[in-house]
Design a protein around this motif. Structure first.
Motif, PDB file in Angstrom:
ATOM      1  N   THR A   1       0.833  -1.202   0.000  1.00  0.00           N
ATOM      2  CA  THR A   1       0.000   0.000   0.000  1.00  0.00           C
ATOM      3  C   THR A   1       0.868   1.252   0.000  1.00  0.00           C
ATOM      4  OG1 THR A   1      -0.193  -0.096   2.409  1.00  0.00           O
ATOM      5  CG2 THR A   1      -1.957  -1.109   1.123  1.00  0.00           C
ATOM      6  N   THR A   2       0.252   2.374  -0.333  1.00  0.00           N
ATOM      7  CA  THR A   2       1.005   3.610  -0.547  1.00  0.00           C
ATOM      8  C   THR A   2       1.217   4.423   0.723  1.00  0.00           C
ATOM      9  OG1 THR A   2      -1.054   4.665  -1.232  1.00  0.00           O
ATOM     10  CG2 THR A   2       0.370   3.860  -2.964  1.00  0.00           C
ATOM     11  N   ARG A   3       0.205   5.099   1.215  1.00  0.00           N
ATOM     12  CA  ARG A   3       0.380   6.054   2.326  1.00  0.00           C
ATOM     13  C   ARG A   3       0.983   5.416   3.570  1.00  0.00           C
ATOM     14  NH1 ARG A   3      -4.793   8.570   3.908  1.00  0.00           N
ATOM     15  NH2 ARG A   3      -3.610   8.863   5.806  1.00  0.00           N
ATOM     16  N   TYR A   4       0.480   4.279   3.946  1.00  0.00           N
ATOM     17  CA  TYR A   4       1.023   3.576   5.112  1.00  0.00           C
ATOM     18  C   TYR A   4       1.634   2.303   4.555  1.00  0.00           C
ATOM     19  CZ  TYR A   4       1.405   1.336   9.624  1.00  0.00           C
ATOM     20  OH  TYR A   4       1.886   0.724  10.730  1.00  0.00           O
ATOM     21  N   ALA A   5       2.931   2.335   4.375  1.00  0.00           N
ATOM     22  CA  ALA A   5       3.611   1.232   3.676  1.00  0.00           C
ATOM     23  C   ALA A   5       3.391  -0.090   4.406  1.00  0.00           C
ATOM     24  CB  ALA A   5       5.089   1.541   3.553  1.00  0.00           C
ATOM     25  N   ARG A   6       2.600  -0.950   3.789  1.00  0.00           N
ATOM     26  CA  ARG A   6       2.262  -2.236   4.387  1.00  0.00           C
ATOM     27  C   ARG A   6       2.240  -3.303   3.307  1.00  0.00           C
ATOM     28  NH1 ARG A   6       0.066  -4.206   8.930  1.00  0.00           N
ATOM     29  NH2 ARG A   6      -1.437  -5.881   8.803  1.00  0.00           N
TER      30      ARG A   6
ATOM     31  N   VAL B   1      12.118   5.419   9.684  1.00  0.00           N
ATOM     32  CA  VAL B   1      12.336   6.860   9.575  1.00  0.00           C
ATOM     33  C   VAL B   1      11.937   7.332   8.180  1.00  0.00           C
ATOM     34  CG1 VAL B   1      14.069   8.686   9.622  1.00  0.00           C
ATOM     35  CG2 VAL B   1      14.148   6.848  11.312  1.00  0.00           C
ATOM     36  N   ASN B   2      12.354   6.606   7.154  1.00  0.00           N
ATOM     37  CA  ASN B   2      11.972   6.889   5.769  1.00  0.00           C
ATOM     38  C   ASN B   2      11.142   5.715   5.273  1.00  0.00           C
ATOM     39  OD1 ASN B   2      13.509   9.307   5.510  1.00  0.00           O
ATOM     40  ND2 ASN B   2      15.336   8.030   5.407  1.00  0.00           N
ATOM     41  N   PRO B   3       9.827   5.792   5.346  1.00  0.00           N
ATOM     42  CA  PRO B   3       9.011   4.644   4.976  1.00  0.00           C
ATOM     43  C   PRO B   3       9.221   4.225   3.527  1.00  0.00           C
ATOM     44  CG  PRO B   3       7.626   6.508   5.601  1.00  0.00           C
ATOM     45  CD  PRO B   3       9.035   6.929   5.763  1.00  0.00           C
ATOM     46  N   MET B   4       9.194   2.932   3.313  1.00  0.00           N
ATOM     47  CA  MET B   4       9.369   2.358   1.989  1.00  0.00           C
ATOM     48  C   MET B   4       8.007   2.223   1.320  1.00  0.00           C
ATOM     49  SD  MET B   4      10.886  -1.391   1.054  1.00  0.00           S
ATOM     50  CE  MET B   4       9.419  -2.384   1.269  1.00  0.00           C
ATOM     51  N   THR B   5       7.845   2.756   0.125  1.00  0.00           N
ATOM     52  CA  THR B   5       6.649   2.499  -0.669  1.00  0.00           C
ATOM     53  C   THR B   5       7.067   1.575  -1.803  1.00  0.00           C
ATOM     54  OG1 THR B   5       5.656   4.623  -0.140  1.00  0.00           O
ATOM     55  CG2 THR B   5       4.828   3.504  -2.084  1.00  0.00           C
ATOM     56  N   ALA B   6       6.694   0.321  -1.696  1.00  0.00           N
ATOM     57  CA  ALA B   6       7.105  -0.663  -2.694  1.00  0.00           C
ATOM     58  C   ALA B   6       6.459  -0.343  -4.034  1.00  0.00           C
ATOM     59  CB  ALA B   6       6.723  -2.062  -2.245  1.00  0.00           C
ATOM     60  N   THR B   7       7.257  -0.412  -5.079  1.00  0.00           N
ATOM     61  CA  THR B   7       6.762  -0.182  -6.431  1.00  0.00           C
ATOM     62  C   THR B   7       6.780  -1.455  -7.258  1.00  0.00           C
ATOM     63  OG1 THR B   7       8.979   0.511  -7.092  1.00  0.00           O
ATOM     64  CG2 THR B   7       7.417   2.244  -6.466  1.00  0.00           C
ATOM     65  N   SER B   8       7.357  -2.518  -6.699  1.00  0.00           N
ATOM     66  CA  SER B   8       7.415  -3.792  -7.406  1.00  0.00           C
ATOM     67  C   SER B   8       7.406  -4.928  -6.392  1.00  0.00           C
ATOM     68  CB  SER B   8       8.689  -3.850  -8.254  1.00  0.00           C
ATOM     69  OG  SER B   8       8.783  -5.075  -8.929  1.00  0.00           O
TER      70      SER B   8
ATOM     71  N   VAL C   1       8.036 -13.114  -0.548  1.00  0.00           N
ATOM     72  CA  VAL C   1       7.666 -11.935  -1.329  1.00  0.00           C
ATOM     73  C   VAL C   1       8.911 -11.051  -1.393  1.00  0.00           C
ATOM     74  CG1 VAL C   1       6.216  -9.879  -1.470  1.00  0.00           C
ATOM     75  CG2 VAL C   1       5.259 -12.015  -0.595  1.00  0.00           C
ATOM     76  N   LEU C   2       9.301 -10.699  -2.612  1.00  0.00           N
ATOM     77  CA  LEU C   2      10.387  -9.743  -2.818  1.00  0.00           C
ATOM     78  C   LEU C   2       9.762  -8.389  -3.108  1.00  0.00           C
ATOM     79  CD1 LEU C   2      12.707 -11.818  -5.169  1.00  0.00           C
ATOM     80  CD2 LEU C   2      13.063 -11.344  -2.748  1.00  0.00           C
ATOM     81  N   ALA C   3      10.232  -7.371  -2.441  1.00  0.00           N
ATOM     82  CA  ALA C   3       9.713  -6.016  -2.644  1.00  0.00           C
ATOM     83  C   ALA C   3      10.864  -5.102  -3.044  1.00  0.00           C
ATOM     84  CB  ALA C   3       9.058  -5.503  -1.366  1.00  0.00           C
ATOM     85  N   ALA C   4      10.568  -4.190  -3.963  1.00  0.00           N
ATOM     86  CA  ALA C   4      11.551  -3.199  -4.375  1.00  0.00           C
ATOM     87  C   ALA C   4      10.920  -1.817  -4.279  1.00  0.00           C
ATOM     88  CB  ALA C   4      12.011  -3.466  -5.801  1.00  0.00           C
ATOM     89  N   ALA C   5      11.737  -0.836  -3.915  1.00  0.00           N
ATOM     90  CA  ALA C   5      11.279   0.547  -3.807  1.00  0.00           C
ATOM     91  C   ALA C   5      12.441   1.467  -4.134  1.00  0.00           C
ATOM     92  CB  ALA C   5      10.776   0.834  -2.404  1.00  0.00           C
ATOM     93  N   LYS C   6      12.128   2.616  -4.681  1.00  0.00           N
ATOM     94  CA  LYS C   6      13.158   3.586  -5.034  1.00  0.00           C
ATOM     95  C   LYS C   6      13.941   3.990  -3.786  1.00  0.00           C
ATOM     96  CE  LYS C   6      13.855   7.989  -7.298  1.00  0.00           C
ATOM     97  NZ  LYS C   6      13.230   9.141  -7.925  1.00  0.00           N
ATOM     98  N   GLY C   7      15.256   3.902  -3.883  1.00  0.00           N
ATOM     99  CA  GLY C   7      16.109   4.317  -2.775  1.00  0.00           C
ATOM    100  C   GLY C   7      16.283   3.284  -1.676  1.00  0.00           C
ATOM    101  N   TRP C   8      15.750   2.083  -1.858  1.00  0.00           N
ATOM    102  CA  TRP C   8      15.856   1.018  -0.854  1.00  0.00           C
ATOM    103  C   TRP C   8      16.476  -0.222  -1.481  1.00  0.00           C
ATOM    104  CZ3 TRP C   8      14.703   1.192   4.281  1.00  0.00           C
ATOM    105  CH2 TRP C   8      13.987   2.296   4.734  1.00  0.00           C
ATOM    106  N   PRO C   9      17.223  -0.992  -0.692  1.00  0.00           N
ATOM    107  CA  PRO C   9      17.673  -2.285  -1.221  1.00  0.00           C
ATOM    108  C   PRO C   9      16.464  -3.221  -1.318  1.00  0.00           C
ATOM    109  CG  PRO C   9      18.304  -2.059   1.085  1.00  0.00           C
ATOM    110  CD  PRO C   9      17.699  -0.728   0.656  1.00  0.00           C
ATOM    111  N   PRO C  10      16.540  -4.261  -2.123  1.00  0.00           N
ATOM    112  CA  PRO C  10      15.425  -5.223  -2.179  1.00  0.00           C
ATOM    113  C   PRO C  10      15.108  -5.774  -0.795  1.00  0.00           C
ATOM    114  CG  PRO C  10      17.020  -5.668  -3.902  1.00  0.00           C
ATOM    115  CD  PRO C  10      17.632  -4.632  -3.006  1.00  0.00           C
ATOM    116  N   PHE C  11      13.845  -6.058  -0.566  1.00  0.00           N
ATOM    117  CA  PHE C  11      13.349  -6.506   0.735  1.00  0.00           C
ATOM    118  C   PHE C  11      12.762  -7.906   0.556  1.00  0.00           C
ATOM    119  CE2 PHE C  11      10.217  -6.728   4.124  1.00  0.00           C
ATOM    120  CZ  PHE C  11      10.915  -6.212   5.196  1.00  0.00           C
TER     121      PHE C  11
END
Length: 101
Positions: free
Chosen positions: A40-45, A67-74, A86-96
């Motif tokens: 999800t977007t506003r509250y990264a979940r 501190v800097n919430p991750m908004t997954a885009t993939s 589940v693999l998650a990716a977000a701009k400015g974050w390493p893969p999760f």
């Protein structure tokens, strides 16, 4: 989030994702049953849902409590070390990586 029957166009499921917009979606399976993973977007979940019943699987994972919430885009559902993840990716974050089963 909504799903429809591709052949008939008939609505199948409506999943609320706690009222937040979905930023990423993945489709896969967990022990042979179809699942959906959402971010999800506003509250990264990150959440996982049964694709047939629409019920949430597990508690979900809050990645917005940083501190800097991750908004997954993939998102991608795959296997790693005999586990469903589940693999998650977000701009400015390493893969999760989130192990779900």
């Amino acid at each position: 989030m909504r799903t429809w029957d591709a052949a008939t166009g008939e609505p199948l499921l409506r999943i609320s994702c706690d009222g937040f917009d979905v930023s990423a979606l993945a489709v896969g399976d967990l022990s042979g049953r179809p699942i959906l993973a959402t971010a999800t977007t506003r509250y990264a979940r990150l959440q996982v849902w049964d694709a047939i019943t629409g019920e949430q699987i597990g508690k979900g994972l809050d990645v917005g409590r940083r501190v800097n919430p991750m908004t997954a885009t993939s998102l991608r559902i795959t296997r790693w070390r005999d586990k469903t993840v589940v693999l998650a990716a977000a701009k400015g974050w390493p893969p999760f990586l989130w192990i779900i089963g």
